[in-house]
Design an enzyme around this catalytic site. Structure first.
Site, PDB file in Angstrom:
ATOM      1  N   GLU A 418     -47.910   5.508 -42.236  1.00  0.00           N
ATOM      2  CA  GLU A 418     -49.322   5.042 -42.207  1.00  0.00           C
ATOM      3  C   GLU A 418     -49.575   4.078 -43.371  1.00  0.00           C
ATOM      4  O   GLU A 418     -50.658   4.056 -43.954  1.00  0.00           O
ATOM      5  CB  GLU A 418     -50.312   6.222 -42.275  1.00  0.00           C
ATOM      6  CG  GLU A 418     -50.089   7.310 -41.248  1.00  0.00           C
ATOM      7  CD  GLU A 418     -50.692   7.040 -39.884  1.00  0.00           C
ATOM      8  OE1 GLU A 418     -51.379   6.011 -39.717  1.00  0.00           O
ATOM      9  OE2 GLU A 418     -50.462   7.841 -38.973  1.00  0.00           O
TER      10      GLU A 418
HETATM   11  C1  LIG Z   1     -40.506   9.959 -39.984  1.00  0.00           C
HETATM   12  C2  LIG Z   1     -41.111   8.621 -39.782  1.00  0.00           C
HETATM   13  C3  LIG Z   1     -41.992   8.409 -38.739  1.00  0.00           C
HETATM   14  C4  LIG Z   1     -42.530   7.140 -38.530  1.00  0.00           C
HETATM   15  N1  LIG Z   1     -43.330   6.930 -37.439  1.00  0.00           N
HETATM   16  C5  LIG Z   1     -43.664   5.658 -37.105  1.00  0.00           C
HETATM   17  C6  LIG Z   1     -44.304   5.369 -35.864  1.00  0.00           C
HETATM   18  O1  LIG Z   1     -44.617   6.274 -35.085  1.00  0.00           O
HETATM   19  N2  LIG Z   1     -44.558   4.080 -35.547  1.00  0.00           N
HETATM   20  C7  LIG Z   1     -44.229   3.053 -36.377  1.00  0.00           C
HETATM   21  O2  LIG Z   1     -44.486   1.911 -36.031  1.00  0.00           O
HETATM   22  N3  LIG Z   1     -43.648   3.288 -37.581  1.00  0.00           N
HETATM   23  C8  LIG Z   1     -43.335   4.558 -37.956  1.00  0.00           C
HETATM   24  N4  LIG Z   1     -42.711   4.811 -39.142  1.00  0.00           N
HETATM   25  C9  LIG Z   1     -42.385   3.703 -40.012  1.00  0.00           C
HETATM   26  C10 LIG Z   1     -43.185   3.702 -41.300  1.00  0.00           C
HETATM   27  O3  LIG Z   1     -44.509   3.342 -41.034  1.00  0.00           O
HETATM   28  C11 LIG Z   1     -42.467   2.758 -42.260  1.00  0.00           C
HETATM   29  O4  LIG Z   1     -41.276   3.448 -42.678  1.00  0.00           O
HETATM   30  C12 LIG Z   1     -43.306   2.369 -43.438  1.00  0.00           C
HETATM   31  O5  LIG Z   1     -44.351   1.527 -43.030  1.00  0.00           O
HETATM   32  C13 LIG Z   1     -42.490   1.636 -44.503  1.00  0.00           C
HETATM   33  O6  LIG Z   1     -41.701   0.615 -43.954  1.00  0.00           O
HETATM   34  P1  LIG Z   1     -40.147   0.563 -44.315  1.00  0.00           P
HETATM   35  O7  LIG Z   1     -39.557   1.881 -44.045  1.00  0.00           O
HETATM   36  O8  LIG Z   1     -39.563  -0.607 -43.640  1.00  0.00           O
HETATM   37  O9  LIG Z   1     -40.101   0.343 -45.878  1.00  0.00           O
HETATM   38  P2  LIG Z   1     -40.247  -1.045 -46.643  1.00  0.00           P
HETATM   39  O10 LIG Z   1     -41.404  -1.803 -46.119  1.00  0.00           O
HETATM   40  O11 LIG Z   1     -38.931  -1.690 -46.686  1.00  0.00           O
HETATM   41  O12 LIG Z   1     -40.623  -0.514 -48.093  1.00  0.00           O
HETATM   42  C14 LIG Z   1     -39.657  -0.016 -49.023  1.00  0.00           C
HETATM   43  C15 LIG Z   1     -40.355   0.168 -50.357  1.00  0.00           C
HETATM   44  O13 LIG Z   1     -40.852  -1.091 -50.828  1.00  0.00           O
HETATM   45  C16 LIG Z   1     -42.250  -1.024 -51.029  1.00  0.00           C
HETATM   46  N5  LIG Z   1     -42.858  -2.292 -50.621  1.00  0.00           N
HETATM   47  C17 LIG Z   1     -42.672  -2.992 -49.479  1.00  0.00           C
HETATM   48  N6  LIG Z   1     -43.431  -4.088 -49.462  1.00  0.00           N
HETATM   49  C18 LIG Z   1     -44.113  -4.109 -50.613  1.00  0.00           C
HETATM   50  C19 LIG Z   1     -45.074  -4.997 -51.188  1.00  0.00           C
HETATM   51  N7  LIG Z   1     -45.542  -6.062 -50.560  1.00  0.00           N
HETATM   52  N8  LIG Z   1     -45.539  -4.683 -52.397  1.00  0.00           N
HETATM   53  C20 LIG Z   1     -45.134  -3.585 -53.058  1.00  0.00           C
HETATM   54  N9  LIG Z   1     -44.256  -2.712 -52.563  1.00  0.00           N
HETATM   55  C21 LIG Z   1     -43.738  -2.961 -51.356  1.00  0.00           C
HETATM   56  C22 LIG Z   1     -42.740   0.130 -50.168  1.00  0.00           C
HETATM   57  O14 LIG Z   1     -43.939   0.679 -50.653  1.00  0.00           O
HETATM   58  C23 LIG Z   1     -41.559   1.091 -50.280  1.00  0.00           C
HETATM   59  O15 LIG Z   1     -41.669   1.839 -51.456  1.00  0.00           O
HETATM   60  C24 LIG Z   1     -42.206   6.087 -39.405  1.00  0.00           C
HETATM   61  C25 LIG Z   1     -41.345   6.319 -40.484  1.00  0.00           C
HETATM   62  C26 LIG Z   1     -40.783   7.555 -40.673  1.00  0.00           C
HETATM   63  C27 LIG Z   1     -39.809   7.748 -41.805  1.00  0.00           C
END
Ligand SMILES: Cc1cc2nc3c(=O)[nH]c(=O)nc-3n(C[C@H](O)[C@H](O)[C@H](O)COP(=O)(O)OP(=O)(O)OC[C@H]3O[C@@H](n4cnc5c(N)ncnc54)[C@H](O)[C@@H]3O)c2cc1C
Length: 610
Positions: A418
């Site tokens: 979220e």
């Molecule tokens: C169990 C689980 C269920 C999920 N369910 C859904 C779902 O139903 N539908 C769906 O669409 N997604 C879902 N997600 C995805 C989830 O919303 C994303 O994992 C989340 O938005 C983070 O994206 P990412 O994993 O690519 O991390 P990244 O975006 O790569 O982030 C990695 C780190 O970098 C930081 N970061 C990234 N960009 C910035 C920035 N601009 N400034 C500062 N810090 C930054 C983040 O805060 C984090 O600490 C789910 C994830 C999990 C693990």
């Protein structure tokens, strides 16, 4: 209560605080809704949901931990039969049409058994269903929402991709219009999709041609006729083990053109607004877990003897029990305060002629700042609560046999999905600044006044702090000034480049969060003290004072870091002096005594009892 009489009891739209305005306007305790204000209908709903959780979820904890995905689906279906999946869905589409507070309390009380179920529930009722109720056409709503509300069908939300997580608008999934204009072919890869393993409807975001923004589509999924959709294996996760999480691959998946959600290029907006609702509900979904973990910890601490003494008698354990209890109380206070603000705004917009759909959309959007604040604060409190829960259990806390271990693992995800907590921290301040620029919240006037106060000679009068919370209110007002001083100074210094200064924004956000949470607890306690007498609230008063004391320390640290980063010389000295003044107590609360009082109360009751 019908709409008209509801409105009679409420304020006009102009009187109801806008999102973010809490920072610059004094809110009275009569203006906030508290969990003690639940109506008879809401209390009945809460009890029904608690009973469901106790019967269908908690006894089967081990099956959820052993990745019994079928059980998650089965319990979801039962939740649908009882109407819990349609609490917020309008009656016209097969739902219960209850208000936002009822929606929140359903998410709250259904969530403590296992994070697996609460994730499935949240993904379905929130991001899986809401985009259609909020943005769907009449035909789309008629076709999909009743089935989703009853649990005949389940929903999922497919936004994240391998290369597009926090940067959600950068997805590479494409949607290509057919020559006859009747359908789109969707191709691409989504990952981390909750409920993928058992959903029938997917909200899929894809890009059309070189559009700047993605577009939302409603995509049906039938495993017997997959239409180019394949699912990856279930992910092996740290927690929420029986929540289905898979990758989803689309290869020329044909979607009728009429299944586009809203307009072309509107997908990012839909995705973000769905997440706003998801965020505040996620905060609610952490609350009952905190209550339950605290209760388990209290029970264990009372029963466990070392050195011939119940460990609950030890000050080191009292400290933990008191903090866990306090943070839970504060999380409840802030979550239901914001929920009622959203509900009132929706009601008023409907009264002003908006459709329910428009009213709900605007109502939640208005409080997006509070939604981000709550998501961050409550998810982190839940994590800390489970962590200390393990510590209180000692070695047993590390064992799969106790509930602490899974509570800790399950809590971890709430800080990631979220919108990560980093992103939500940045958003909370970013949105506030934007609101100020649009003239929706006047930050400039109050910030200028703080600047003048800094230049002026401080008053040496000793105010009368004899009334309940008189000093705490004055401190809270000062903490707001600290935010204005730090954020105002930062805006002046960096202007439009402020978003490049993330550490500073994070510090400002930490101040904002503490102000909202502390104020919510104070107003709840004050309201209850006024109607039931101060004596009835003595532990709540202690929790409010303890939380505020902790908040002041957090504000002090973050503001100091911020000021030093952008101000120099005399300006820095003046701001640091102001900070000292704004965070000073005339009489410091004895927090060690407060913690003792709170811990002894929960130990006596042998549960979280507020
Ligand atoms: C169990 C689980 C269920 C999920 N369910 C859904 C779902 O139903 N539908 C769906 O669409 N997604 C879902 N997600 C995805 C989830 O919303 C994303 O994992 C989340 O938005 C983070 O994206 P990412 O994993 O690519 O991390 P990244 O975006 O790569 O982030 C990695 C780190 O970098 C930081 N970061 C990234 N960009 C910035 C920035 N601009 N400034 C500062 N810090 C930054 C983040 O805060 C984090 O600490 C789910 C994830 C999990 C693990």
């Amino acid at each position: 209560m019908n709409l008209e009489s509801k409105i009679l009891k409420q304020k006009t739209m102009a009187e109801l605080l806008r999102g973010g305005q809490f920072l610059v306007t004094e809110t009275t305790c009569e203006d906030v809704f508290t969990p003690e204000d639940f109506s008879e209908e809401q209390t009945m709903m809460k009890e029904a949901v608690q009973e469901f959780n106790d019967r269908e979820i908690i006894p089967h904890k081990n099956r959820f931990e052993n990745k019994d995905y079928a059980l998650t689906e089965e319990v979801m279906r039962k939740a649908g039969e009882l109407g819990f999946l349609g609490v917020s869905v309008p009656e016209a589409y097969g739902g219960m049409g209850m208000g936002f507070v009822s929606t929140m309390l359903t998410c709250d009380y259904i969530s403590s058994g296992t994070g697996s179920f609460s994730t499935a529930f949240g993904a379905h009722t929130g991001i899986g269903t809401m985009p259609i109720t909020l943005y769907g056409t009449e035909a789309q709503k008629q076709k999909y929402v009743p089935k989703l509300a009853s649990g005949e069908w389940f929903g999922s939300y497919c936004l994240t991709e391998p290369g597009a997580g926090s940067d959600a608008n950068s997805g590479k999934t494409v949607a290509v219009l057919s020559e006859d204009g009747k359908s789109y072919k969707i191709s691409g890869q989504k990952m981390w999709i909750s409920n993928a393993g058992f959903c029938n409807v997917m909200i899929v975001f894809a890009r059309i041609e070189d559009d700047k923004n993605i577009t939302g589509f409603i995509v049906e999924y039938d495993a017997a006729n997959p239409n180019g959709i394949t699912l990856g294996e279930e992910e092996h996760k740290l927690g929420i083990r029986a929540s289905s999480t898979r990758q989803v691959f689309y290869s020329d998946t044909v979607v009728p053109a009429e299944n586009m959600l809203s307009e072309r290029g509107n997908g990012f907006k839909i995705a973000m607004n769905a997440l706003n609702v998801g965020r505040i509900k996620l905060a609610a979904a952490c609350l009952d877990s905190q209550r339950r973990v605290t209760t388990e910890a209290v029970k264990y601490a009372t029963a466990r003897k070392q050195f011939k003494t119940s460990i609950s008698e030890f000050g080191a354990i009292k400290l933990k029990l008191a903090e866990m209890t306090t943070n839970t109380y504060v999380g409840e206070s802030a979550s239901y305060r914001a929920a009622k603000n959203i509900e009132d705004r929706i009601t008023m917009r409907e009264a002003a002629g908006n459709t329910h759909q428009e009213a709900e959309l605007k109502g939640v959007e208005e409080y997006a700042i509070e939604c981000s604040i709550l998501k961050v604060a409550v998810s982190e409190d839940m994590q800390a609560c489970a962590d200390e829960g393990i510590q209180i259990f000692g070695g047993m806390g590390f064992s799969e046999e106790t509930t602490m271990e899974s509570a800790w693992r399950d809590a971890r995800i709430a800080r990631i999905y979220e919108g990560t907590n980093e992103i939500n921290r940045l958003l909370s301040v970013g949105m506030l600044v934007k609101k100020a620029m649009k003239g929706h919240v006047d930050l400039l006037g109050p910030a200028t006044a703080v600047g003048e106060e800094l230049l002026g000679i401080p008053s040496f009068d000793t105010p009368d702090y004899s009334k309940l919370f008189a000093e705490e209110k004055s401190i809270l007002a000062n903490l707001k000034k600290v935010f204005l001083m730090v954020a105002g100074g930062a805006i002046q210094k960096f202007g439009a480049d402020l978003e490049e200064h993330q550490q500073l924004l994070t510090a400002a956000s930490n101040i904002l969060i503490e102000v909202y949470m502390a104020e919510s607890a104070l107003l709840r306690t004050e309201k209850n003290a006024k109607r039931n007498g101060e004596d009835s609230q003595k532990h709540q008063i202690a929790m409010t004072q303890l939380y505020l004391y902790n908040a002041v320390e957090i504000v002090l640290k973050n503001a100091k870091e911020g000021i030093i980063s952008f101000a120099e010389g005399d300006e820095q000295r003046m701001m640091l002096m102001g900070l000292k003044r704004f965070t000073k107590y005339a009489t410091y609360p004895n927090v060690i005594a407060l913690r003792k009082q709170i811990a002894e109360k929960v130990s006596e009751e042998n549960k979280y009892c507020f």
